[in-house]
Structures are given as structure tokens and as C-alpha cells.
Design an enzyme around this catalytic site. Structure first.
Site, PDB file in Angstrom:
ATOM      1  N   PHE A   7       0.824  -1.202   0.000  1.00 21.29           N
ATOM      2  CA  PHE A   7       0.000   0.000   0.000  1.00 21.29           C
ATOM      3  C   PHE A   7       0.862   1.257   0.000  1.00 21.29           C
ATOM      4  O   PHE A   7       1.866   1.319   0.718  1.00 21.29           O
ATOM      5  CB  PHE A   7      -0.888   0.057   1.256  1.00 21.29           C
ATOM      6  CG  PHE A   7      -1.872  -1.061   1.384  1.00 21.29           C
ATOM      7  CD1 PHE A   7      -3.163  -0.933   0.906  1.00 21.29           C
ATOM      8  CD2 PHE A   7      -1.504  -2.252   2.008  1.00 21.29           C
ATOM      9  CE1 PHE A   7      -4.086  -1.962   1.037  1.00 21.29           C
ATOM     10  CE2 PHE A   7      -2.418  -3.292   2.149  1.00 21.29           C
ATOM     11  CZ  PHE A   7      -3.709  -3.146   1.664  1.00 21.29           C
ATOM     12  N   ASP A   8       0.442   2.238  -0.767  1.00 24.67           N
ATOM     13  CA  ASP A   8       0.934   3.586  -0.537  1.00 24.67           C
ATOM     14  C   ASP A   8       0.370   4.038   0.808  1.00 24.67           C
ATOM     15  O   ASP A   8      -0.640   3.485   1.283  1.00 24.67           O
ATOM     16  CB  ASP A   8       0.455   4.501  -1.671  1.00 24.67           C
ATOM     17  CG  ASP A   8       0.809   5.949  -1.427  1.00 24.67           C
ATOM     18  OD1 ASP A   8       2.003   6.234  -1.215  1.00 24.67           O
ATOM     19  OD2 ASP A   8      -0.109   6.789  -1.439  1.00 24.67           O
ATOM     20  N   LEU A   9       0.978   5.041   1.420  1.00 24.87           N
ATOM     21  CA  LEU A   9       0.515   5.498   2.733  1.00 24.87           C
ATOM     22  C   LEU A   9      -0.422   6.692   2.617  1.00 24.87           C
ATOM     23  O   LEU A   9      -1.627   6.586   2.877  1.00 24.87           O
ATOM     24  CB  LEU A   9       1.714   5.843   3.619  1.00 24.87           C
ATOM     25  CG  LEU A   9       1.392   6.233   5.061  1.00 24.87           C
ATOM     26  CD1 LEU A   9       0.706   5.082   5.799  1.00 24.87           C
ATOM     27  CD2 LEU A   9       2.655   6.661   5.800  1.00 24.87           C
ATOM     28  N   ASP A  10       0.102   7.845   2.190  1.00 30.19           N
ATOM     29  CA  ASP A  10      -0.708   9.063   2.105  1.00 30.19           C
ATOM     30  C   ASP A  10      -1.767   8.943   1.016  1.00 30.19           C
ATOM     31  O   ASP A  10      -1.452   8.615  -0.134  1.00 30.19           O
ATOM     32  CB  ASP A  10       0.174  10.272   1.799  1.00 30.19           C
ATOM     33  CG  ASP A  10       1.068  10.647   2.960  1.00 30.19           C
ATOM     34  OD1 ASP A  10       0.741  10.289   4.105  1.00 30.19           O
ATOM     35  OD2 ASP A  10       2.106  11.291   2.735  1.00 30.19           O
TER      36      ASP A  10
END
Length: 218
Positions: A7-10
Site C-alpha cells: 500500500f501507498d501510505l498518504d
């Protein structure tokens, strides 16, 4: 068979959109005395911060310092997980999958958000810009995550994100890709890089993984 979901975070796991917008506004105003339209700032989402700032100044360090000071100060009051995030992560872990974060955010700030909501227990690997020479949209960060997990075939992984940089990172590594419709980036722009799936919520990810596995078995 999918072995890991990254997953990307932001903008994907954590809703940091308003914090990022306000941090950019503050830095541009304080250091350059300019106002950059929000529509333009939104196009920076997913980029390394240094790259975004270099579009406006040859000396980016003051901009970075002002951005980071504001972002750190206001972080905890302006960040929260997107709806369904924790439930989705819990279900994916129960399915026996590796989970990881692949972010363009520096490690100390990324961990600030992850620790704020006790999310570290869900992730087997967290890859930040300090870990790789290549950065999104290149494949390097995802390949690094695979290396750390001992996964030899990146096609058995899935990359989930809210920007073209995330999707292209996954594609360049031959991973499956998922774009979130709640991205602040326009849907047309996200579709232009042809993600394999579009979702309204991370709660849809377990079903996609199960469907992919069943398809491969068939």
C-alpha cells in the site's frame, strides 16, 4: 496466487490530503510569497517532495524545511485512517498475506502516522525513500519490498495506491495494481495508467485477492 499486498501510505491508507495541501500552501507563502492553486498542488501527490519543490525554486532546502515543520506540527490533529482501512488490513492478515507500505514519505514521518493509529502490527515491511536509489514510479521500491520479504516473483504481489506513481511502480515491477477512487487525483488521470482494479474502499481488496487466486487456480 497473491502472496503480498503493498500500500501507498498518504491518500491510500491514511487521509493526509488536507495536511499536505496546507503544508504546501504554507511553504510557498512563507518562503516564496506565492499562492499555488490547490489544483496544481494535487498534481504533486505521489511525487517525492524534493521533486515537487524544485519546480518553484533552485534552492529547495528552505521550502522543504518550512513544509516539514508545518507538517510535523499539525500532523496528529489532521490525519486519520480512511474508512475501512483497519478492517481491511485485519482481514488480509487473517488470510495469511504479507502486507507492506511503499511510500515516498521519509521514514520518521511515515512512522509518525503509522504509530499514531497502531498500524505497524499489520505490516511486514515498510519501504521509504531512504531504502532505495530508485523511487516511484520506477519499480525499485516494490522490488525492495519483495527482496525484504523473500518474494522472488513480483507478479505474486499487488500494489494499491491513489496516484499514477503508485500504479506505475506496480506495473513496472509486473505486480497487479489497484487504484482507489477516493484519490484527490482525477479519476481520468488514474485510468490513464490502466490500473487492473478500481475500488471505492480498501474493504474490497480481500475480495479482489480471493478472486485473483481462484482465477489462477482455474
Amino acid at each position: 496466487m497473491i502472496k503480498a499486498v503493498f500500500f501507498d501510505l498518504d491518500g491510500t491508507v491514511l487521509d493526509t490530503n488536507e495536511l499536505i495541501l496546507q503544508s504546501f500552501r504554507h511553504a510557498f507563502r512563507e518562503r516564496l510569497n506565492i499562492t499555488v492553486p490547490d489544483e496544481t498542488i494535487l498534481t504533486f501527490f505521489g511525487e517525492p517532495l524534493h521533486y515537487s519543490m524544485s519546480k518553484y525554486s533552485d534552492d529547495v532546502e528552505p521550502l522543504l524545511e518550512t513544509y516539514r515543520e508545518f507538517n510535523w506540527k499539525h500532523h496528529d490533529s489532521m490525519v486519520e485512517p480512511f474508512h475501512g482501512t483497519i478492517e481491511a488490513l485485519r482481514e488480509l492478515k487473517e488470510m495469511g498475506l504479507y502486507l507492506g507500505i511503499i511510500t515516498s514519505k521519509r521514514r520518521n514521518v511515515a512512522m509518525k502516522g503509522i504509530d499514531l493509529f497502531d498500524l505497524a502490527k499489520y505490516f511486514d515491511v515498510i519501504v521509504t525513500p531512504e531504502d532505495t536509489e530508485e523511487h516511484k514510479p520506477k519499480a525499485g521500491p516494490l522490488l525492495k519490498a519483495c527482496e525484504l520479504l523473500g518474494i522472488e516473483d513480483p507478479s505474486t504481489t499487488m500494489m494499491v495506491g491513489d496516484s499514477t506513481y503508485d500504479i506505475l511502480c506496480g506495473k513496472n515491477a509486473n505486480a497487479s495494481t489497484v487504484a482507489v477512487r477516493y484519490s484527490k487525483i482525477s479519476l481520468d488521470i488514474l485510468k490513464s495508467v490502466s490500473p487492473d482494479f478500481l475500488v471505492d474502499s480498501l474493504l474490497e481488496i480481500p475480495g479482489i485477492v480471493k478472486g485473483s487466486d481462484n482465477k489462477n487456480k482455474g
